[in-house]
Design an enzyme around this catalytic site. Sequence first.
Site, mmCIF file in Angstrom:
data_model
loop_
_atom_site.group_PDB
_atom_site.id
_atom_site.type_symbol
_atom_site.label_atom_id
_atom_site.label_comp_id
_atom_site.label_asym_id
_atom_site.label_seq_id
_atom_site.Cartn_x
_atom_site.Cartn_y
_atom_site.Cartn_z
ATOM 1 N N LYS A 126 -2.891 8.449 3.141
ATOM 2 C CA LYS A 126 -4.114 8.283 3.963
ATOM 3 C C LYS A 126 -3.877 8.785 5.386
ATOM 4 O O LYS A 126 -4.798 9.318 6.015
ATOM 5 C CB LYS A 126 -4.572 6.819 3.984
ATOM 6 C CG LYS A 126 -5.155 6.304 2.660
ATOM 7 C CD LYS A 126 -6.402 7.057 2.219
ATOM 8 C CE LYS A 126 -7.089 6.359 1.050
ATOM 9 N NZ LYS A 126 -8.154 7.207 0.442
ATOM 10 N N TYR A 178 0.857 -1.200 0.000
ATOM 11 C CA TYR A 178 0.000 0.000 0.000
ATOM 12 C C TYR A 178 0.894 1.253 0.000
ATOM 13 O O TYR A 178 0.527 2.297 -0.502
ATOM 14 C CB TYR A 178 -0.972 -0.019 1.186
ATOM 15 C CG TYR A 178 -2.149 0.922 1.024
ATOM 16 C CD1 TYR A 178 -3.018 0.804 -0.060
ATOM 17 C CD2 TYR A 178 -2.385 1.936 1.952
ATOM 18 C CE1 TYR A 178 -4.100 1.667 -0.213
ATOM 19 C CE2 TYR A 178 -3.466 2.799 1.811
ATOM 20 C CZ TYR A 178 -4.318 2.657 0.728
ATOM 21 O OH TYR A 178 -5.382 3.523 0.585
#
Length: 257
Positions: A164, A157
């Site tokens: 995020k 990720y």
Amino acid sequence: MSKPLAGKTALVFGVANKRSIAWAIAQAWAEAGARLIFNYQGDRLKDNVEELASTFGPDTPLWPCDVSNDAEVDVFFEKVATVTDKVDLVLHSIAFAPKDALEGDFINTSREAYLTAHNISAYSLVHIARKAAPLMKDGGSIIAMSYYGAEKVVPHYNVMGVAKASLEASTRYLAYDLGKQKIRVNCISAGPVNTLAARGIAGFSSMLKHYDAHAPLGRSCEPSELGATGVFLASDGAAAITGQVLYVDGGYQIMGM
Ligand code: NAD
Ligand code: 0WE
């Protein structure tokens, strides 16, 4: 049937197709009585979004808004002001990092990929909130979509996790700034959902299996459940909730092992 969002006007950013999380939340908002206005990212997605938006009537507004383009964001909000004098709800369901940054090691993230991921996935929330706030005259609710990779390492990720984390921190600072205008700002942290942004991610189906095996509820989440949480956060039931990250992930986030 109760219509908790009757009389509310919502801006929905991030519908690409019928699998988009933004589409699930848009449907739930419409069902709850909200009137919707959509963006789309570039001409490539216009027909898709137009067809979906027309479910709510042929006059459902939609305009282009690529969040990397300041002029396009300005024009989008000028157009919003021509169809409504008040906005109550905003959904930010936008993320992007160059594909090669989601493969291999985080340490190899280029400056360009790092900046792009943060620009599109995090700064855009700040920009949209600043443009929307003057229209949110009776207060309102801004919701952004996050993922667990913001707080723990999820292999591959990578820079999206860092972006995020920035999105979630931006949510808290926006909640502080906008509290005096009775505008609430929260994130929904969704477990993995099979969307366009998730497909093509190597190992995505094994990630879903991991949630089935390890989440307390034995699964990740359904798009309709993200819709229901979106309605809750938008409604008066959440009137004292701001700056938070709500996990809609089958409980996965509480586990240590
Ligand atoms: P999706 O591909 O359907 O949605 C992503 C959207 O981002 C698309 O509509 C795309 O047009 C938009 N976008 C990308 N770059 C843009 C730009 N420059 N300007 C404007 N729009 C742009 O995929 P999704 O899974 O529905 O993703 C929506 C949100 O949910 C994202 O923030 C994603 O990180 C988050 N999320 C997804 C999952 C998952 O497993 N699918 C889990 C948790 C959180
Ligand atoms: O936020 C996301 C994915 C967002 C995303 C997806 C893509 C694919 C296509 C951002 N940028 C791009 N760029 C592309 O070129 N998710 C939460 C879904 C996701 O993506 C992962 C995951 C999960 C979960 C990537 C690696 C590991 C896990």
